[in-house]
Design a protein around this motif. Structure first.
Motif, short mmCIF file in Angstrom:
data_model
loop_
_atom_site.label_atom_id
_atom_site.label_comp_id
_atom_site.label_asym_id
_atom_site.label_seq_id
_atom_site.Cartn_x
_atom_site.Cartn_y
_atom_site.Cartn_z
N GLY A 1 -5.20 -5.54 5.94
CA GLY A 1 -6.34 -4.95 5.26
C GLY A 1 -7.00 -5.82 4.22
N ILE A 2 -7.93 -5.19 3.50
CA ILE A 2 -8.76 -5.91 2.52
C ILE A 2 -7.91 -6.58 1.45
CG2 ILE A 2 -10.48 -5.59 0.68
CD1 ILE A 2 -11.65 -3.30 2.34
N VAL A 3 -6.92 -5.88 0.95
CA VAL A 3 -6.18 -6.34 -0.25
C VAL A 3 -4.95 -7.17 0.09
CG1 VAL A 3 -7.01 -4.37 -1.55
CG2 VAL A 3 -4.85 -4.18 -0.31
N GLY A 4 -4.70 -7.42 1.39
CA GLY A 4 -3.56 -8.27 1.76
C GLY A 4 -2.22 -7.60 1.55
N PHE A 5 -2.12 -6.32 1.93
CA PHE A 5 -0.84 -5.61 1.80
C PHE A 5 0.15 -6.19 2.81
CE2 PHE A 5 2.15 -2.31 2.97
CZ PHE A 5 2.50 -1.75 1.74
N ASN A 6 1.35 -6.50 2.31
CA ASN A 6 2.39 -7.07 3.16
C ASN A 6 3.62 -6.16 3.13
OD1 ASN A 6 4.33 -8.59 4.48
ND2 ASN A 6 3.64 -10.53 3.60
N PRO A 7 3.92 -5.46 4.23
CA PRO A 7 5.07 -4.54 4.23
C PRO A 7 6.38 -5.21 3.86
CG PRO A 7 3.70 -4.20 6.17
CD PRO A 7 3.20 -5.44 5.50
N ASN B 1 -6.46 3.39 7.71
CA ASN B 1 -7.77 3.81 8.18
C ASN B 1 -8.82 3.95 7.08
OD1 ASN B 1 -6.80 4.12 10.89
ND2 ASN B 1 -5.84 6.06 10.26
N SER B 2 -8.48 3.60 5.85
CA SER B 2 -9.42 3.84 4.76
C SER B 2 -9.55 2.62 3.86
CB SER B 2 -8.95 5.04 3.92
OG SER B 2 -9.77 5.20 2.78
N ALA B 3 -10.78 2.09 3.76
CA ALA B 3 -11.04 0.97 2.86
C ALA B 3 -10.84 1.39 1.41
CB ALA B 3 -12.45 0.44 3.09
N SER B 4 -11.22 2.64 1.06
CA SER B 4 -11.08 3.11 -0.32
C SER B 4 -9.62 3.18 -0.74
CB SER B 4 -11.73 4.50 -0.46
OG SER B 4 -13.12 4.45 -0.22
N VAL B 5 -8.75 3.66 0.16
CA VAL B 5 -7.33 3.73 -0.16
C VAL B 5 -6.77 2.32 -0.37
CG1 VAL B 5 -5.05 4.36 0.74
CG2 VAL B 5 -6.99 5.91 1.04
N GLN B 6 -7.19 1.38 0.46
CA GLN B 6 -6.72 0.00 0.31
C GLN B 6 -7.17 -0.58 -1.03
OE1 GLN B 6 -7.85 -2.39 3.69
NE2 GLN B 6 -7.15 -0.85 5.17
N ILE B 7 -8.41 -0.35 -1.39
CA ILE B 7 -8.94 -0.90 -2.64
C ILE B 7 -8.23 -0.28 -3.85
CG2 ILE B 7 -10.99 -0.99 -4.12
CD1 ILE B 7 -12.64 -1.24 -1.49
N ASP B 8 -8.03 1.03 -3.83
CA ASP B 8 -7.34 1.69 -4.94
C ASP B 8 -5.91 1.15 -5.09
OD1 ASP B 8 -9.56 3.20 -5.50
OD2 ASP B 8 -8.87 4.96 -4.37
N TRP B 9 -5.23 0.98 -3.97
CA TRP B 9 -3.86 0.43 -4.05
C TRP B 9 -3.89 -0.99 -4.61
CZ3 TRP B 9 -1.60 -3.98 -2.29
CH2 TRP B 9 -0.21 -4.08 -2.44
N GLY B 10 -4.84 -1.82 -4.14
CA GLY B 10 -4.91 -3.20 -4.58
C GLY B 10 -5.17 -3.34 -6.06
N LEU B 11 -6.10 -2.56 -6.59
CA LEU B 11 -6.41 -2.64 -8.03
C LEU B 11 -5.22 -2.19 -8.87
CD1 LEU B 11 -10.06 -1.23 -7.99
CD2 LEU B 11 -9.36 -3.62 -8.16
N SER B 12 -4.57 -1.11 -8.44
CA SER B 12 -3.40 -0.63 -9.18
C SER B 12 -2.27 -1.64 -9.14
CB SER B 12 -2.95 0.71 -8.59
OG SER B 12 -1.77 1.17 -9.22
#
Length: 216
Positions: free
Chosen positions: A165-171, A183-194
């Motif tokens: 995704g956008i924020v580079g989440f690595n499991p 499935n959500s860009a907003s969820v990815q962005i919120d997680w990344g900023l936090s």
């Protein structure tokens, strides 16, 4: 000094040419003539080359006919069967290349990207970053980092680093994926900023770390 042979004077010694060794030598020389190249004059050398060329073409024609005949196929099948007996693949339609080919790699569930709403996703992140007080230089660092990570594509997966995704989440680094993250860009962005705030404090510090490690 040897006395010459004089049969007309009653000399009973046998001429060396009639001795058994002489006859053997003559027969041997006659047999060797089959293996000696014919002696030709200088004018006949061209004819010799022509003969060699004709023989070469004739031999090549014979080899070609044998290769195209069933003899070649029978020989190849025999060799293949012998190879199969010593542990090769079964004697069927499968070839050695097909037998040794590795299985196809597993595909990522997300595919390779393709989201065209990059500008919209970027605007969402800019508004959300403002709530953290990250404007101007901090926003520039955040934009640079996520642009290189994903190009603002929420569906992209990096096969080299395993980021999503956008924020580079690595499991493997960040643990379980948040609900709705895929499935959500907003969820990815919120997680990344936090995540940036709790781990690095600011986007510029996270960006500095990412530049040297390609992860954060």
């Amino acid at each position: 000094m040897t006395t010459p042979h004089r049969p007309e004077l009653g000399d009973s010694r046998r001429d060396s040419s009639t001795r058994p060794s002489g006859r053997v030598n003559r027969r041997l020389n006659k047999a060797l003539c089959w293996f000696r190249p014919a002696q030709r004059e200088n004018g006949d050398r061209g004819a010799g080359f022509v003969e060699i060329g004709v023989v070469t073409v004739f031999a090549a024609a014979i080899i070609t006919l044998v290769y195209q005949s069933e003899i070649s196929s029978t020989f190849n099948n025999g060799v293949r069967q012998m190879v199969c007996l010593v542990g090769g693949p079964e004697c069927g339609d499968e070839t050695w290349v097909d037998h040794d080919r590795p299985e196809d790699p597993e595909e990522y569930e997300w595919g390779g990207g393709g989201d065209n709403n990059h500008a919209d996703n970027q605007n969402i992140a800019m508004q959300s970053a403002t709530a953290y007080g990250w404007t101007d230089q901090e926003w520039t660092c955040l934009d640079s980092m996520w642009s290189q990570m994903s190009g603002w594509d929420p569906s992209i997966v990096d096969p080299e680093y395993g980021t999503h995704g956008i924020v580079g989440f690595n499991p493997a680094v960040h643990g379980a994926m948040p609900d709705g993250f895929q499935n959500s860009a907003s969820v990815q962005i919120d997680w990344g900023l936090s995540y940036i705030e709790s781990t690095y404090g600011t986007p510029c510090q996270a960006w500095s770390y990412w530049q040297s490690t390609k992860s954060y």
